[in-house]
Scaffold this active site. Structure first.
Site, mmCIF file in Angstrom:
data_model
loop_
_atom_site.group_PDB
_atom_site.id
_atom_site.type_symbol
_atom_site.label_atom_id
_atom_site.label_comp_id
_atom_site.label_asym_id
_atom_site.label_seq_id
_atom_site.Cartn_x
_atom_site.Cartn_y
_atom_site.Cartn_z
ATOM 1 C CE1 TYR A 55 4.637 -35.487 16.822
ATOM 2 C CE2 TYR A 55 6.099 -34.963 15.000
ATOM 3 C CZ TYR A 55 4.834 -35.207 15.486
ATOM 4 O OH TYR A 55 3.776 -35.169 14.634
ATOM 5 C CB CYS A 81 8.727 -14.608 16.334
ATOM 6 S SG CYS A 81 9.351 -13.402 15.205
HETATM 7 N N1 LLP Z 1 -1.269 -46.020 9.040
HETATM 8 C C1 LLP Z 1 -1.951 -45.250 9.896
HETATM 9 C C2 LLP Z 1 -3.328 -45.564 10.214
HETATM 10 C C3 LLP Z 1 -1.318 -44.140 10.482
HETATM 11 O O1 LLP Z 1 -1.986 -43.388 11.346
HETATM 12 C C4 LLP Z 1 0.023 -43.837 10.155
HETATM 13 C C5 LLP Z 1 0.693 -42.689 10.731
HETATM 14 C C6 LLP Z 1 0.685 -44.661 9.230
HETATM 15 C C7 LLP Z 1 0.003 -45.750 8.702
HETATM 16 C C8 LLP Z 1 2.095 -44.418 8.788
HETATM 17 O O2 LLP Z 1 3.005 -44.463 9.833
HETATM 18 P P1 LLP Z 1 4.580 -44.455 9.513
HETATM 19 O O3 LLP Z 1 4.920 -45.743 8.824
HETATM 20 O O4 LLP Z 1 4.862 -43.297 8.642
HETATM 21 O O5 LLP Z 1 5.209 -44.311 10.860
HETATM 22 N N2 LLP Z 1 3.731 -36.718 12.428
HETATM 23 C C9 LLP Z 1 4.388 -37.779 13.152
HETATM 24 C C10 LLP Z 1 3.945 -39.110 12.679
HETATM 25 C C11 LLP Z 1 2.447 -39.262 12.725
HETATM 26 C C12 LLP Z 1 2.035 -40.564 12.157
HETATM 27 C C13 LLP Z 1 0.571 -40.613 11.988
HETATM 28 N N3 LLP Z 1 0.101 -41.852 11.469
HETATM 29 C C14 LLP Z 1 5.898 -37.635 12.975
HETATM 30 O O6 LLP Z 1 6.316 -36.703 12.298
HETATM 31 O O7 LLP Z 1 6.676 -38.392 13.543
#
Ligand code: LLP
Length: 477
Positions: free
Chosen positions: A368, A395
């Site tokens: 990201y 790598c």
């Molecule tokens: N609820 C649902 C349905 C979700 O898909 C997500 C995150 C959350 C809650 C929690 O979101 P948060 O509060 O943590 O923003 N890998 C990415 C983030 C992907 C989030 C996926 N869904 C990153 O590292 O920024």
């Protein structure tokens, strides 16, 4: 970010690092949860994920209390689910339950961890845009509180699993409100072109299909507008649109629709420069409660019970990753394109600092372009500041841990580095790229440290390779 750090590249900013992080008197070493960073790496190795238990617990409590208090202020209630995808292990699930949160899981694996942690199944929400039939069966049989239906096809599968288990399964329908969280252009778009959920306009038809099954109990809509969101207007607009659909759904159901789940997505500061902009969850909670109450009154329905699913805002800043510097290398910027980049603050050189981990333990910069903040943990220094890029050992030229920050220019091999705010989506997105074993996760609290997730060894990785039986030598006759 770099500007703030250039002022004092030794400073430990409590808005980015966990509240317990501070430099101790001895050599100005960084301590986390009362434990010296170098004691942690000496005992558990490097690199290392460190989670400040008190920070995770108090943030969980603070977020839950804010969302519940504001819901109650307008005459309803709120359930706060911890989004396990941010970082889940048995201990963390137990901390969340202790602090009064429910748990949201997004796969059979996450469900298994929550159940192993003793989370009351009735307090688990089960997500996923392609849950397997086996996962659905397992969730229904375990007595999971709510399953979130992501597509029309799933309705039939969940209904069949519930029928077979002799249960009535509570379900929510995930919809897209059409709000684009990152861009503020929510007034221009009606449907999001992405894989999750169903367009809000389809809700009446899909809810009719859900209601046709006696084995399903439809409790309300779900919408998650995105993640790492700073502006609150997207959340408000989404809540308003969802509630706008409730009168028709209530007419179809012939009863009130009792709940509304607004998902997670509250952003956090990864660097000092973001600290002033990061949203205050108490303010979001208040604004959301107000808009829900106002809209419910406007459309003439009772205010539904609310649910939220925050992940990052709870666990993100409780985490710090420790690395050891292996090599440094200075690259001249003068004359290159980079010299023109104002973010490089007029430095004529960039110091590449290579550490013993990288994109295998933190994929977020590569995925990201995420920003992080870094400090020397084993000492402070009066050396003149240097523009640094912390890179990993993989790598891949995109193997960057910290794109751009300023550190004392005498940063050198053997130094321990601490990268802040790595509690969310780092361990959970980790890989074994280049056969690099995953580091352990250590919880620190009150001056002591313990492993909460074991690290991997090269032998364990090697053991995954199937070693073919020796081929018998061909006979010469
Ligand atoms: N609820 C649902 C349905 C979700 O898909 C997500 C995150 C959350 C809650 C929690 O979101 P948060 O509060 O943590 O923003 N890998 C990415 C983030 C992907 C989030 C996926 N869904 C990153 O590292 O920024």
């Amino acid at each position: 970010m770099a500007e703030a750090n250039a002022a004092n590249p030794n400073a430990i900013d409590a808005r980015v690092f966990p509240p317990s992080a501070r430099r101790g008197s001895e050599c100005r070493q960084l301590k986390l949860g009362g434990v010296r960073a170098t004691d942690l790496t000496a005992q558990f190795g490097s690199p290392l994920y460190v989670i400040d238990e008190a920070a995770a617990r108090s943030r969980a409590r603070e977020v839950r209390e804010a969302l519940q208090r504001e819901a109650e202020r307008v005459g309803t209630s709120a359930t706060v689910y911890y989004a396990g995808k941010a970082f889940l292990c048995v201990e963390v699930a137990q901390w969340m339950v202790d602090e009064g949160l429910a748990v949201d899981v997004a796969s059979g694996g996450e469900l298994a961890v929550a159940l192993a942690a003793g989370v009351d199944p009735a307090r688990i929400g089960f997500h996923g845009n392609n849950k397997s039939e086996r996962e659905i069966r397992r969730a229904v049989e375990a007595g999971v509180g709510t399953v979130i239906i992501d597509s029309e096809i799933e309705t039939e599968r969940i209904a069949a699993a519930a029928r077979a288990a002799g249960r009535q399964q509570r379900v929510r329908l995930r919809v897209n409100s059409g709000v684009h969280a990152s861009t503020h252009d929510f007034l221009a778009t009606s449907h999001e072109d992405q894989k999750f959920g169903q367009p809000l306009d389809d809700a009446p038809r899909l809810v009719t299909a859900i209601l046709a099954h006696d084995s399903l109990d439809f409790v309300g809509l779900h919408c998650h507008i995105g993640s790492q969101i700073f502006a609150t207007d997207g959340f408000r607009e989404s809540a308003r649109r969802l509630l706008g659909a409730y009168p028709e759904l209530e007419r179809i159901a012939g009863r009130p629709i009792p709940e509304l789940n607004l998902g997670g997505g509250f952003g956090i500061a990864y660097t000092s420069a973001q600290a002033d902009e990061a949203p205050d969850v108490a303010r979001i909670a208040a604004e959301l409660a107000d808009i829900v109450a106002e809209t419910a009154a406007e459309v003439g329905i009772a205010i539904p019970k609310l649910a939220f699913e925050p992940g990052r805002t709870i666990i993100g800043q409780a985490g710090v990753t420790l690395y050891t510097v292996g090599t440094t290398k200075s690259v001249a910027l003068a004359g290159s394109d980079a010299a023109a980049d104002p973010a490089d603050l007029g430095f004529s050189e960039r110091l590449y600092v290579s550490v013993d981990g990288g994109m295998s333990d933190n994929a977020r910069p590569a995925l990201y372009g995420a920003d992080y903040q870094v400090r020397i943990a084993n000492r402070d220094s009066d050396a003149a500041p240097a523009l640094v890029r912390v890179v990993g050992k993989h790598c891949e030229s995109g193997d960057i841990v910290v794109q751009r920050d300023v550190l004392p220019g005498d940063v050198q091999p053997g130094d321990t580095l601490a990268v802040a705010a790595t509690g969310a989506y780092c361990w959970s997105l980790s890989s074994n790229y280049n056969y690099v074993p995953r580091p352990p996760v250590i919880a620190v609290a009150n001056g002591s440290a313990r492993i909460i997730v074991r690290g991997e060894t090269e032998d364990e990785l090697l053991a995954k390779s199937v070693i073919p039986a020796p081929v018998a030598p061909a006979r010469a006759d």
